[in-house]
Design a protein around this motif. Structure first.
Motif, PDB file in Angstrom:
ATOM      1  N   ALA A  29     -35.428   3.659   3.474  1.00  0.00           N
ATOM      2  CA  ALA A  29     -34.973   4.376   4.224  1.00  0.00           C
ATOM      3  C   ALA A  29     -33.908   5.290   3.534  1.00  0.00           C
ATOM      4  CB  ALA A  29     -34.467   3.825   5.472  1.00  0.00           C
ATOM      5  N   ARG A  30     -33.188   4.516   2.689  1.00  0.00           N
ATOM      6  CA  ARG A  30     -32.191   5.181   1.824  1.00  0.00           C
ATOM      7  C   ARG A  30     -32.628   6.205   1.065  1.00  0.00           C
ATOM      8  NH1 ARG A  30     -29.456   1.696  -2.042  1.00  0.00           N
ATOM      9  NH2 ARG A  30     -29.351   3.386  -3.101  1.00  0.00           N
ATOM     10  N   ILE A  31     -33.600   6.314   0.376  1.00  0.00           N
ATOM     11  CA  ILE A  31     -34.472   7.190  -0.420  1.00  0.00           C
ATOM     12  C   ILE A  31     -34.875   8.182   0.390  1.00  0.00           C
ATOM     13  CG2 ILE A  31     -36.100   7.613  -2.046  1.00  0.00           C
ATOM     14  CD1 ILE A  31     -36.068   4.690  -3.011  1.00  0.00           C
ATOM     15  N   ILE A  32     -35.619   8.012   1.435  1.00  0.00           N
ATOM     16  CA  ILE A  32     -35.975   8.999   2.488  1.00  0.00           C
ATOM     17  C   ILE A  32     -34.770   9.742   3.140  1.00  0.00           C
ATOM     18  CG2 ILE A  32     -37.266   9.078   4.516  1.00  0.00           C
ATOM     19  CD1 ILE A  32     -38.890   7.018   3.971  1.00  0.00           C
ATOM     20  N   ALA A  33     -33.768   9.115   3.242  1.00  0.00           N
ATOM     21  CA  ALA A  33     -32.595   9.828   4.139  1.00  0.00           C
ATOM     22  C   ALA A  33     -32.021  11.079   3.030  1.00  0.00           C
ATOM     23  CB  ALA A  33     -31.456   8.760   4.165  1.00  0.00           C
ATOM     24  N   HIS A  34     -32.255  11.121   1.910  1.00  0.00           N
ATOM     25  CA  HIS A  34     -31.722  12.041   1.088  1.00  0.00           C
ATOM     26  C   HIS A  34     -32.852  13.272   0.787  1.00  0.00           C
ATOM     27  CE1 HIS A  34     -27.939  10.523   0.701  1.00  0.00           C
ATOM     28  NE2 HIS A  34     -28.547   9.119   0.294  1.00  0.00           N
ATOM     29  N   GLN A  35     -34.007  12.892   1.130  1.00  0.00           N
ATOM     30  CA  GLN A  35     -35.086  13.785   0.990  1.00  0.00           C
ATOM     31  C   GLN A  35     -35.061  15.338   1.505  1.00  0.00           C
ATOM     32  OE1 GLN A  35     -38.292  13.390  -0.779  1.00  0.00           O
ATOM     33  NE2 GLN A  35     -37.038  11.432  -1.392  1.00  0.00           N
ATOM     34  N   PRO A  36     -35.482  16.159   0.964  1.00  0.00           N
ATOM     35  CA  PRO A  36     -35.174  17.545   1.566  1.00  0.00           C
ATOM     36  C   PRO A  36     -35.603  17.823   3.042  1.00  0.00           C
ATOM     37  CG  PRO A  36     -36.294  17.885  -0.694  1.00  0.00           C
ATOM     38  CD  PRO A  36     -36.182  16.339  -0.225  1.00  0.00           C
ATOM     39  N   TYR A  37     -36.822  16.995   3.448  1.00  0.00           N
ATOM     40  CA  TYR A  37     -37.175  17.187   4.971  1.00  0.00           C
ATOM     41  C   TYR A  37     -36.268  16.893   5.758  1.00  0.00           C
ATOM     42  CZ  TYR A  37     -39.571  12.836   4.091  1.00  0.00           C
ATOM     43  OH  TYR A  37     -39.726  11.443   3.727  1.00  0.00           O
ATOM     44  N   VAL A  38     -35.521  15.584   5.420  1.00  0.00           N
ATOM     45  CA  VAL A  38     -34.758  14.971   6.376  1.00  0.00           C
ATOM     46  C   VAL A  38     -33.393  15.907   6.369  1.00  0.00           C
ATOM     47  CG1 VAL A  38     -33.217  13.058   6.679  1.00  0.00           C
ATOM     48  CG2 VAL A  38     -35.519  12.604   5.966  1.00  0.00           C
ATOM     49  N   GLU A  39     -32.966  16.485   5.402  1.00  0.00           N
ATOM     50  CA  GLU A  39     -31.747  17.273   5.108  1.00  0.00           C
ATOM     51  C   GLU A  39     -31.973  18.541   6.033  1.00  0.00           C
ATOM     52  OE1 GLU A  39     -29.109  16.858   3.634  1.00  0.00           O
ATOM     53  OE2 GLU A  39     -29.589  15.063   2.385  1.00  0.00           O
ATOM     54  N   ALA A  40     -33.237  19.004   5.986  1.00  0.00           N
ATOM     55  CA  ALA A  40     -33.612  20.191   6.709  1.00  0.00           C
ATOM     56  C   ALA A  40     -33.564  19.854   8.132  1.00  0.00           C
ATOM     57  CB  ALA A  40     -35.074  20.868   6.105  1.00  0.00           C
ATOM     58  N   ALA A  41     -34.112  18.799   8.530  1.00  0.00           N
ATOM     59  CA  ALA A  41     -34.249  18.361  10.214  1.00  0.00           C
ATOM     60  C   ALA A  41     -32.514  18.191  10.362  1.00  0.00           C
ATOM     61  CB  ALA A  41     -34.683  16.954   9.976  1.00  0.00           C
ATOM     62  N   ARG A  42     -31.725  17.506   9.649  1.00  0.00           N
ATOM     63  CA  ARG A  42     -30.611  17.451   9.813  1.00  0.00           C
ATOM     64  C   ARG A  42     -29.656  18.734  10.030  1.00  0.00           C
ATOM     65  NH1 ARG A  42     -28.373  13.877   5.747  1.00  0.00           N
ATOM     66  NH2 ARG A  42     -29.576  11.761   7.038  1.00  0.00           N
ATOM     67  N   ALA A  43     -29.993  19.668   9.169  1.00  0.00           N
ATOM     68  CA  ALA A  43     -29.279  21.162   9.283  1.00  0.00           C
ATOM     69  C   ALA A  43     -29.826  21.792  10.528  1.00  0.00           C
ATOM     70  CB  ALA A  43     -29.763  21.692   8.224  1.00  0.00           C
ATOM     71  N   SER A  44     -31.232  21.453  11.055  1.00  0.00           N
ATOM     72  CA  SER A  44     -31.426  22.134  12.223  1.00  0.00           C
ATOM     73  C   SER A  44     -31.248  21.655  13.432  1.00  0.00           C
ATOM     74  CB  SER A  44     -32.980  22.368  12.088  1.00  0.00           C
ATOM     75  OG  SER A  44     -33.647  21.250  12.235  1.00  0.00           O
TER      76      SER A  44
END
Lengths: 377, 342
Positions: free
Chosen positions: B194-209
């Motif tokens: 989950a740590r690795i996934i949390a830094h993936q671009p799609y998670v960043e994008a979801a967080r940003a939106s």
């Protein structure tokens, strides 16, 4: 406040070290205690160990000591339970671990453990290299290979190996070896890391350097002590017995190790430098045994650090299967099955110390090999 | 006061409609391992359900035939008794294993359900909320409790519970305790992923939106962190049956002097199946694979090496290993199916 004059002198590499702040002159960087990130990590982990030990002891206290106190004391003395925990902490950390009441040797637990620990260490010293020699190439090869003929059987065999209770495997090995071993050594392959008692009776009785039938002097390691006293037959038997048990421990542990380690070798296969090297025509064999074998070492070490408790569980079970009465596992099984929980807290305390310190050391070695692992810790 | 600009999902371009199951199945067929694992598990489920129907009146008691109890003239596998007879219990082994199936399936699936629920959820939360309170809690607890071998911790907790509330020692409590003890291992491996996934671009994008924490956790992190769970589930079957079989085996076979008999009773020429005090099983004739395996390992070997009544330990062993293998094949098959296009 007196400060050594050489510390007041501004050093050339720190131009900001001028005495401008009101708190006094700041030290130049070269004199400040600057720890590397690895050292800071190691220090943090080492400082966390006592906290983790206290947490484990708290769980054990709630699980073991509180029920005993509830059943044994009148209700009005329940107020002392909270003080009991600090008393127990003090006792455990100062080595006051009580006395064995139910074994035939009524000795302090610290002294008994001193007899029990060296044979277990001797077994581990044999088992760990065998496990490493087996686990490293097997995990690497099975994770690396794309052919289903290698990976699928390896997965099948190791999952079966992990599911087989170790004591059954140990019993099978013990019975399979029984008669050939008896013919060759006039001894049984079970009953500890020394020859069985009837072997000693047939060979002139116990020598003076063996106490309590299994504790040896001066070092406590049966093999070492036999060599020191030049009892070569005893040493040979001890060596063989240790080797047999260690092989069972190693094979059973490799099955556990493999499940974790296979995916590591698999992910290394996709690394950019491996793909690049392959595109330049380097043979698969060189890629596997030169590049990948070196690349997986830190991750394999981390898996090893994580599975140490499982390794200990396997070794304890094998010790019991081989009726290894000098082993730590036998002590644990005996005390748990008879419901005598007095040695359990110091035993688990010892195991926790061994695991925590061992995991820290292995972790640091892995970090030394691959400092990238420090990110995110 | 300005209204915040909210990008609703309705404004976003829609994803293409999901193809029907038949088409997805044809595009990504499940592997042979998955089918074999699912078939094996189906056999176990059918056996459990039929055992519930057939043995409903006495599901928790194995019938005892006195003639079969002594070890002299042991009844091996034959057409009448396909798995032979377990001496001591005095029971047909096929019937005993069949009758035990619903119990064992319940134990294993119950423990794994608690284990997966806690470990998956807490591990994913800790990995996503790195450095947070949940992360600190999960890391500390799993690092501390992870130092003790699983079977040892389970037995200690259970033995302690016995002293506190002897009435509470039962199978459901065992299931709950074991599930709680197993979760730190699961949480630790899930957290790493989950740590690795949390830094993936799609998670960043979801967080940003502006996606909320539970949304990111449930929609993005947990579905992508299933891999470690699938790898860990078959491994977690092993300690369960180790505890259930090793302690009966030790108690019946290895305890110096044998298991204690009631005072004044004459010496018995054969082994009577008996359970250690902290065992979760309610009676000495309870059908359970681990108990049968532990007792059969002891009874099947006359030490030193006099005879080897192999069926007494082989068939319980096959039942246990078969269940673990079925779960392993199933989980590997699902994992392979998830990464079919890679």
């Amino acid at each position: 406040m007196t400060t050594p004059p050489e510390k007041l002198a501004p050093s050339p590499e720190s131009p900001t070290g001028s005495p401008s702040s009101s708190e006094g002159p700041s030290l130049p960087d070269s004199h400040r205690l600057v720890l590397s990130s690895v050292a800071r990590y190691a220090l943090r982990r080492a400082l966390l160990i006592p906290a983790q030990l206290v947490f484990v002891l708290l769980i054990l206290y709630i699980v073991i000591d509180v029920p005993i106190a509830l059943t044994q004391t009148p209700p009005e003395s329940l107020a002392t339970i909270d003080r009991g925990f600090f008393q127990m902490l003090f006792n455990i950390f100062t080595g006051n671990w009580g006395t064995a009441a139910y074994l035939k040797y009524q000795l302090p637990w610290t002294q008994l453990f001193a007899y029990y620990i060296p044979p277990s260490i001797q077994l581990a010293v044999f088992a760990l290299p065998i496990a490493a020699v087996l686990a490293y190439p097997v995990s690497l090869l099975a994770g690396w290979s794309r052919r289903p003929g290698v990976d699928a059987p390896a997965r099948f065999v190791t999952l079966t190996g992990a599911l087989l209770p170790v004591f059954v495997v140990g019993t099978l090995v013990l019975n399979a070896l029984f008669f050939s071993y008896l013919d060759y050594f006039q001894d049984v392959p079970s009953q500890g890391l020394l020859p069985a008692d009837f072997w000693f009776f047939n060979h002139g009785g116990y020598p003076s350097w063996i106490l309590y039938q299994f504790a040896t002097t001066p070092t406590g390691f049966p093999l070492v002590d036999a060599v020191i006293h030049q009892a070569w037959t005893v040493a040979a038997i001890s060596f063989t017995k240790t080797l047999i048990q260690a092989s069972v421990v190693a094979v059973a542990y490799v099955a556990i190790f493999f499940r974790h380690a296979r995916s590591i070798a698999r992910s290394v296969r996709e690394e950019v430098y491996i793909v690049g090297a392959r595109s330049r025509g380097i043979s698969e064999r060189t890629l596997l045994w030169r590049h990948a074998a070196r690349a997986v070492a830190p991750s394999f070490l981390l898996v090893f650090a994580l599975t140490i408790p499982e390794y200990l569980g396997v070794q304890f079970a094998v010790e019991v299967a081989f009726v290894d009465q000098s082993g730590f596992g036998y002590l644990i099984f005996a005390s748990l099955t008879t419901g005598e929980l007095s040695p359990v807290i110091p035993l688990v305390f010892l195991i926790a110390i061994v695991v925590l310190v061992w995991a820290l050391i292995v972790d640091l070695i892995a970090l030394r090999l691959d400092p990238r692992g420090l990110a995110g810790r | 006061m300005k209204d915040a600009v909210v990008v609703r999902p309705a404004d976003l371009p829609l994803a293409p409609p999901r193809p029907p199951l038949r088409e997805r199945w044809a595009r990504r067929p499940p592997g042979l391992g998955f089918l074999v694992g699912a078939g094996m598990l189906a056999v176990y489920v059918v056996a459990a359900l039929s055992a519930l129907v057939v043995f409903w009146s006495s599901l928790d008691q194995l019938p005892k035939k006195v003639a079969w109890v002594p070890l002299e003239n042991p009844v091996g596998p034959s057409s009448a008794h396909p798995f032979g007879v377990m001496a001591g219990f005095g029971t047909d082994l096929f019937r005993a294993l069949w009758q035990a199936t619903p119990w064992d399936l319940g134990i294993v699936l119950g423990i794994l359900a608690i284990d997966v629920f806690l470990g998956f959820f807490l591990g994913a939360t800790a990995g996503l909320d790195e450095g947070g309170l949940v992360d600190a809690f999960v890391t500390f607890v799993s690092d501390s409790l992870g130092t003790i071998p699983t079977f040892l911790l389970a037995v200690i907790v259970f033995a302690g519970l016995l002293a506190e509330a002897p009435k509470a020692v039962s199978l459901p409590v065992f299931v709950v305790i074991f599930g709680i003890i197993l979760w730190p291992t699961m949480a630790r491996t899930v957290r790493e992923r989950a740590r690795i996934i949390a830094h993936q671009p799609y998670v960043e994008a979801a967080r940003a939106s502006g996606a909320s924490f539970p949304h990111i956790l449930l929609r993005h992190v947990m579905p992508n962190a299933v891999g470690p769970v699938l790898a860990q589930v078959p491994l977690d079957v092993a300690p369960i049956f180790f505890v259930l079989s090793a302690f009966p085996w030790y108690y019946n076979c290895q305890l110096p002097g044998g298991p204690p008999l009631p005072p004044g009773s004459p010496p018995i020429p054969y082994l009577v199946p008996s359970l250690p005090a902290f065992s979760p099983l309610p009676s000495n004739s309870f059908p359970e694979w681990g108990y049968l395996l532990g007792f059969g390992t002891c009874e099947g070997f006359s030490f030193p090496g006099g005879f080897n009544y192999w069926w007494m330990y082989l068939f319980p062993l096959l039942a246990i290993v078969g269940l673990g293998l079925a779960l392993g094949l199933l989980c590997d098959g699902i994992e392979r199916w998830r990464h079919f296009d890679r």
